[in-house]
Design an enzyme around this catalytic site. Sequence first.
Site, mmCIF file in Angstrom:
data_model
loop_
_atom_site.group_PDB
_atom_site.id
_atom_site.type_symbol
_atom_site.label_atom_id
_atom_site.label_comp_id
_atom_site.label_asym_id
_atom_site.label_seq_id
_atom_site.Cartn_x
_atom_site.Cartn_y
_atom_site.Cartn_z
ATOM 1 N N LYS A 1 -29.631 -24.589 -72.907
ATOM 2 C CA LYS A 1 -30.218 -24.858 -71.578
ATOM 3 C C LYS A 1 -30.099 -23.621 -70.688
ATOM 4 C CE LYS A 1 -29.198 -27.503 -67.317
ATOM 5 N NZ LYS A 1 -28.454 -28.610 -66.680
ATOM 6 N N ARG B 1 -31.723 -32.371 -69.504
ATOM 7 C CA ARG B 1 -32.096 -33.182 -70.677
ATOM 8 C C ARG B 1 -33.594 -33.140 -70.933
ATOM 9 N NH1 ARG B 1 -29.284 -38.304 -68.006
ATOM 10 N NH2 ARG B 1 -28.074 -36.577 -67.127
ATOM 11 N N LYS C 1 -29.225 -31.304 -54.426
ATOM 12 C CA LYS C 1 -27.766 -31.338 -54.526
ATOM 13 C C LYS C 1 -27.156 -31.134 -53.139
ATOM 14 C CE LYS C 1 -27.054 -29.424 -59.168
ATOM 15 N NZ LYS C 1 -26.374 -30.591 -59.751
HETATM 16 N N1 BES Z 1 -26.423 -28.699 -64.013
HETATM 17 C C1 BES Z 1 -26.039 -30.005 -63.635
HETATM 18 C C2 BES Z 1 -24.683 -30.416 -64.206
HETATM 19 C C3 BES Z 1 -23.487 -29.725 -63.661
HETATM 20 C C4 BES Z 1 -22.991 -30.018 -62.401
HETATM 21 C C5 BES Z 1 -22.823 -28.801 -64.426
HETATM 22 C C6 BES Z 1 -21.862 -29.386 -61.935
HETATM 23 C C7 BES Z 1 -21.701 -28.161 -63.967
HETATM 24 C C8 BES Z 1 -21.215 -28.454 -62.715
HETATM 25 C C9 BES Z 1 -27.079 -31.021 -64.109
HETATM 26 O O1 BES Z 1 -28.382 -30.584 -64.100
HETATM 27 C C10 BES Z 1 -27.006 -32.181 -63.189
HETATM 28 O O2 BES Z 1 -27.284 -31.990 -62.037
HETATM 29 N N2 BES Z 1 -26.616 -33.332 -63.693
HETATM 30 C C11 BES Z 1 -26.471 -34.494 -62.888
HETATM 31 C C12 BES Z 1 -27.008 -35.682 -63.658
HETATM 32 C C13 BES Z 1 -27.132 -36.925 -62.841
HETATM 33 C C14 BES Z 1 -28.181 -36.758 -61.773
HETATM 34 C C15 BES Z 1 -27.487 -38.068 -63.753
HETATM 35 C C16 BES Z 1 -24.995 -34.665 -62.567
HETATM 36 O O3 BES Z 1 -24.156 -34.362 -63.420
HETATM 37 O O4 BES Z 1 -24.682 -35.044 -61.452
HETATM 38 ZN ZN ZN Z 2 -28.651 -28.559 -64.353
HETATM 39 MG MG MG Z 3 -29.336 -30.835 -62.256
#
Ligand code: BES
Ligand code: ZN
Ligand code: MG
Length: 489
Positions: free
Chosen positions: A254, A340, A266
């Site tokens: 990724k 994903r 975010k």
């Molecule tokens: N890149 C993030 C995951 C992440 C967050 C990695 C903090 C390392 C540190 C990913 O794209 C993401 O935002 N995932 C969400 C998924 C959720 C919306 C189902 C998450 O983990 O909050």
């Molecule tokens: Zn991400």
């Molecule tokens: Mg994300």
Amino acid sequence: MKIKTANSSKKKTNLLCGFVLENDSKVLGLPKFDAKTTNVINQSLKDMEGKLGKLSIIPLSEKKSIQRILLAGIGKKENLTNDTIRFVSGKIAQKARELKLKEFSIISPPSFVNEPNSTISQIIEGSKMALYKFDKFKSEKTGSDPNLTIIVSKSTKISKTIKTSEIVANGAIFTKSIANLPPNECTPTTLANFARSISKNKMKCSIISEPELKKKGFGGISAVGQGSKNQPKLIILEHNHGPRNEKPIVLVGKAVTFDTGGISLKPGSAMDEMKFDKCGGCTVLGIMKAVSELKLPLNVVGIIPSVENMPGGESYRPGDIIKLYSGKTAEILNTDAEGRLILSDALSYGEKQYSPKAIIDFATLTGACIVALGTNVAAVISNDEKLTKKINESSKRTTEEVWELPLNQDYMDMIKSEVADMKNVGIGKAAGTITAAAFLKNAIEKTPWVHIDIAGVAWTQSSTKEKSYNPKGATGFGVRLILDYLQRL
Ligand code: BES
Ligand code: ZN
Ligand code: MG
């Protein structure tokens, strides 16, 4: 850092370094010195006690060919791990840098594990990786003198080990150096250019851009990428050094060059860290660079879907239904669950295009992974026990730690959608790392597959265990792990 070998550790050197076990009154492999020097060494040994990570310097007289001796504690014999020599060597190298030396020598102790040359590999990996510093954007360079030389004692059949360890460490350093780049200096196009530059005359490199991505059915990559003026890229590197008809190993990573969350924005705090959301792809680039330099007699393909996840008038939205490369449809319920979507496309493409023996993917996929396992262990989720076992073995040898999480039908059911084949989130906060993997599993029909969630380990965070060879920033996690796995195939 440069590497040299010498016949004897008693040659001329600025700093002669030796390892000391706790409560052991000797320096491993140290040559004999005159009575006066031996006395000073013994006194120092008593003082430092061989405590893990403790360094003690003994200046010798000006006229001596060895200017200083450094005793490096490695702790109790029963506590030695595959990592001890690596991180203590890192500390030694940083000490040599601090002293502004031009060279230093390390006496390689006998292997503590039953693998020839493993200590020399650890010495080289540890010191090289510890000397890397991200100072590209500092006017005053704080990094290491590239001419700083480490001298290791020459023994039989060591040169191949040295060469290999150097390439492995350089792979990890390359990964760190691009993963650390800020998002304004590293877009999907930049990563594509890095791929091209490491492929020169060695690997086949192809880049798929818009509008081809959309035309060819990469609905996930297109959707996530459409909100940014920095266009998405699908980067493919092929190393073909195995038998002609042998099926390859496919590595997928990724590479979200910046993850704002998109329309599902975010929160602001620590959002800057989302420049590290490209670490999975950078890991694959570092592995491919090393694979080609090592000329491994294998077929290996690296596939890196790269996008920037931005909010804007052109962004994809919650509620959208998109069609993935697998042909399956996905209901978008959160645009921050973007990894994903792009990985699903890359995994399906990898399976369809190459009918690989195995697929391994790396992704900073879920914050939930940090909640589950913290910042020193990556999550592994797989559909194949044998492949998982091999990854576990390589993990033990490289001390890039992983822990397996389950993925059964109940988790698959958690991403069922009312209106599409699946949705891109699970149910509330439950098992976030696993439901993300469940989404990925739908991209693959039959190939043995291991997914590695590196959200906690890809860069140093506040709870990261301090290691000399992983200074602040990206860690290059996965490069040593997978190179170990590939070298043993
Ligand atoms: N890149 C993030 C995951 C992440 C967050 C990695 C903090 C390392 C540190 C990913 O794209 C993401 O935002 N995932 C969400 C998924 C959720 C919306 C189902 C998450 O983990 O909050
Ligand atoms: Zn991400
Ligand atoms: Mg994300």
